[in-house]
Design a protein around this motif. Structure first.
Motif, PDB file in Angstrom:
ATOM      1  N   TYR A 183       0.896  -1.225   0.134  1.00  0.00           N
ATOM      2  CA  TYR A 183      -0.087  -0.043  -0.040  1.00  0.00           C
ATOM      3  C   TYR A 183       0.949   1.367  -0.062  1.00  0.00           C
ATOM      4  O   TYR A 183       0.506   2.085  -0.798  1.00  0.00           O
ATOM      5  CB  TYR A 183      -0.707   0.066   1.250  1.00  0.00           C
ATOM      6  CG  TYR A 183      -2.016  -0.984   1.179  1.00  0.00           C
ATOM      7  CD1 TYR A 183      -2.492  -1.420   0.180  1.00  0.00           C
ATOM      8  CD2 TYR A 183      -2.335  -1.606   2.299  1.00  0.00           C
ATOM      9  CE1 TYR A 183      -3.467  -2.546  -0.075  1.00  0.00           C
ATOM     10  CE2 TYR A 183      -3.288  -2.625   2.443  1.00  0.00           C
ATOM     11  CZ  TYR A 183      -3.875  -3.145   1.200  1.00  0.00           C
ATOM     12  OH  TYR A 183      -4.902  -4.276   1.108  1.00  0.00           O
ATOM     13  N   ARG A 184       1.700   1.142   0.686  1.00  0.00           N
ATOM     14  CA  ARG A 184       2.820   2.357   0.950  1.00  0.00           C
ATOM     15  C   ARG A 184       3.380   2.564  -0.612  1.00  0.00           C
ATOM     16  O   ARG A 184       3.653   3.779  -1.071  1.00  0.00           O
ATOM     17  CB  ARG A 184       4.025   2.170   1.814  1.00  0.00           C
ATOM     18  CG  ARG A 184       3.416   2.636   3.369  1.00  0.00           C
ATOM     19  CD  ARG A 184       4.622   2.554   4.228  1.00  0.00           C
ATOM     20  NE  ARG A 184       4.376   1.504   5.025  1.00  0.00           N
ATOM     21  CZ  ARG A 184       5.366   0.356   5.223  1.00  0.00           C
ATOM     22  NH1 ARG A 184       6.334   0.598   4.729  1.00  0.00           N
ATOM     23  NH2 ARG A 184       4.995  -0.750   5.898  1.00  0.00           N
ATOM     24  N   LYS A 185       3.824   1.614  -1.288  1.00  0.00           N
ATOM     25  CA  LYS A 185       4.287   1.567  -2.682  1.00  0.00           C
ATOM     26  C   LYS A 185       3.145   2.250  -3.568  1.00  0.00           C
ATOM     27  O   LYS A 185       3.757   3.245  -4.260  1.00  0.00           O
ATOM     28  CB  LYS A 185       4.740   0.258  -3.112  1.00  0.00           C
ATOM     29  CG  LYS A 185       6.211  -0.043  -2.499  1.00  0.00           C
ATOM     30  CD  LYS A 185       6.467  -1.663  -2.982  1.00  0.00           C
ATOM     31  CE  LYS A 185       7.574  -2.179  -2.363  1.00  0.00           C
ATOM     32  NZ  LYS A 185       7.931  -3.681  -2.480  1.00  0.00           N
ATOM     33  N   ASP A 186       2.076   1.865  -3.413  1.00  0.00           N
ATOM     34  CA  ASP A 186       0.949   2.221  -4.409  1.00  0.00           C
ATOM     35  C   ASP A 186       0.775   3.679  -4.006  1.00  0.00           C
ATOM     36  O   ASP A 186       0.633   4.594  -4.898  1.00  0.00           O
ATOM     37  CB  ASP A 186      -0.320   1.490  -3.978  1.00  0.00           C
ATOM     38  CG  ASP A 186      -0.146  -0.093  -4.520  1.00  0.00           C
ATOM     39  OD1 ASP A 186       0.806  -0.268  -5.180  1.00  0.00           O
ATOM     40  OD2 ASP A 186      -0.948  -0.875  -4.039  1.00  0.00           O
ATOM     41  N   ILE A 187       0.814   4.118  -2.701  1.00  0.00           N
ATOM     42  CA  ILE A 187       0.460   5.393  -2.518  1.00  0.00           C
ATOM     43  C   ILE A 187       1.672   6.349  -3.043  1.00  0.00           C
ATOM     44  O   ILE A 187       1.439   7.571  -3.531  1.00  0.00           O
ATOM     45  CB  ILE A 187       0.380   5.664  -1.043  1.00  0.00           C
ATOM     46  CG1 ILE A 187      -0.979   5.123  -0.385  1.00  0.00           C
ATOM     47  CG2 ILE A 187       0.478   6.972  -0.479  1.00  0.00           C
ATOM     48  CD1 ILE A 187      -0.992   4.910   0.833  1.00  0.00           C
ATOM     49  N   ALA A 188       2.908   6.027  -2.670  1.00  0.00           N
ATOM     50  CA  ALA A 188       4.127   6.859  -3.291  1.00  0.00           C
ATOM     51  C   ALA A 188       3.869   6.771  -4.773  1.00  0.00           C
ATOM     52  O   ALA A 188       4.204   7.841  -5.471  1.00  0.00           O
ATOM     53  CB  ALA A 188       5.228   6.114  -2.927  1.00  0.00           C
ATOM     54  N   GLU A 189       3.501   5.986  -5.348  1.00  0.00           N
ATOM     55  CA  GLU A 189       3.321   5.784  -6.982  1.00  0.00           C
ATOM     56  C   GLU A 189       2.317   6.942  -7.380  1.00  0.00           C
ATOM     57  O   GLU A 189       2.362   7.623  -8.273  1.00  0.00           O
ATOM     58  CB  GLU A 189       3.142   4.357  -7.679  1.00  0.00           C
ATOM     59  CG  GLU A 189       2.702   4.319  -9.175  1.00  0.00           C
ATOM     60  CD  GLU A 189       4.002   5.097 -10.014  1.00  0.00           C
ATOM     61  OE1 GLU A 189       3.610   5.498 -10.936  1.00  0.00           O
ATOM     62  OE2 GLU A 189       5.175   4.863  -9.514  1.00  0.00           O
TER      63      GLU A 189
END
Length: 152
Positions: A34-40
């Protein structure tokens, strides 16, 4: 010889920690994803915002379609006429300025007769003489929010 109750208790604690680690691992992996998706998504939003700024400037510079039909040499300008036109449309100086492509302070200066519009600004001013309140609001919404539609 160790007490059986202590050994039993330690074994239960060890198994409980192992089980908790196994179950929280799933959440840990999901949280990382989720953190990776939010950063993207944040990167994409920032990229899109960088692309929108020049487009907004380009739209504000473009003359409305009716303004091209008006001959700027034959347009008469009076401060009183500009003020009454703005009031007829029910617009603030800032919003009226957005439609013409100038600031609200510029509109105020024109109305107070401390300055006069340039020749290139006569065409948009004259074009606004032929529109009504609804069309003025529609153009403002198009400039401000990309043409958001109101639900009835």
């Amino acid at each position: 010889m160790p007490n059986i109750a202590t050994v039993f208790k330690e074994e239960i604690l060890r198994l409980a920690r192992k089980e908790i680690r196994r179950q929280t691992n799933v959440f840990r992996k999901a949280s990382a994803q989720y953190r990776k998706d939010i950063a993207e998504m944040k990167r994409r939003v920032a990229d899109l915002q960088r692309k929108v700024v020049p487009l907004e400037k380009q739209v504000l510079k473009n003359i409305p379609p009716q303004a091209a039909e008006v001959d700027a040499d034959h347009v008469r300008f009076t401060a009183k006429g500009l003020r009454s036109q703005r009031q007829r449309l029910g617009l603030s100086a800032a919003n009226y300025g957005k439609l013409i492509g100038v600031t609200g302070q510029t509109i105020y200066s024109w109305e107070q007769e401390t300055s006069r519009p340039r020749k290139q600004q006569f065409a948009p001013i004259a074009a606004l003489r032929h529109i009504g309140k609804r069309e003025a609001q529609a153009r403002l919404e198009q400039l401000n929010g990309g043409g958001k539609k109101r639900s009835k």
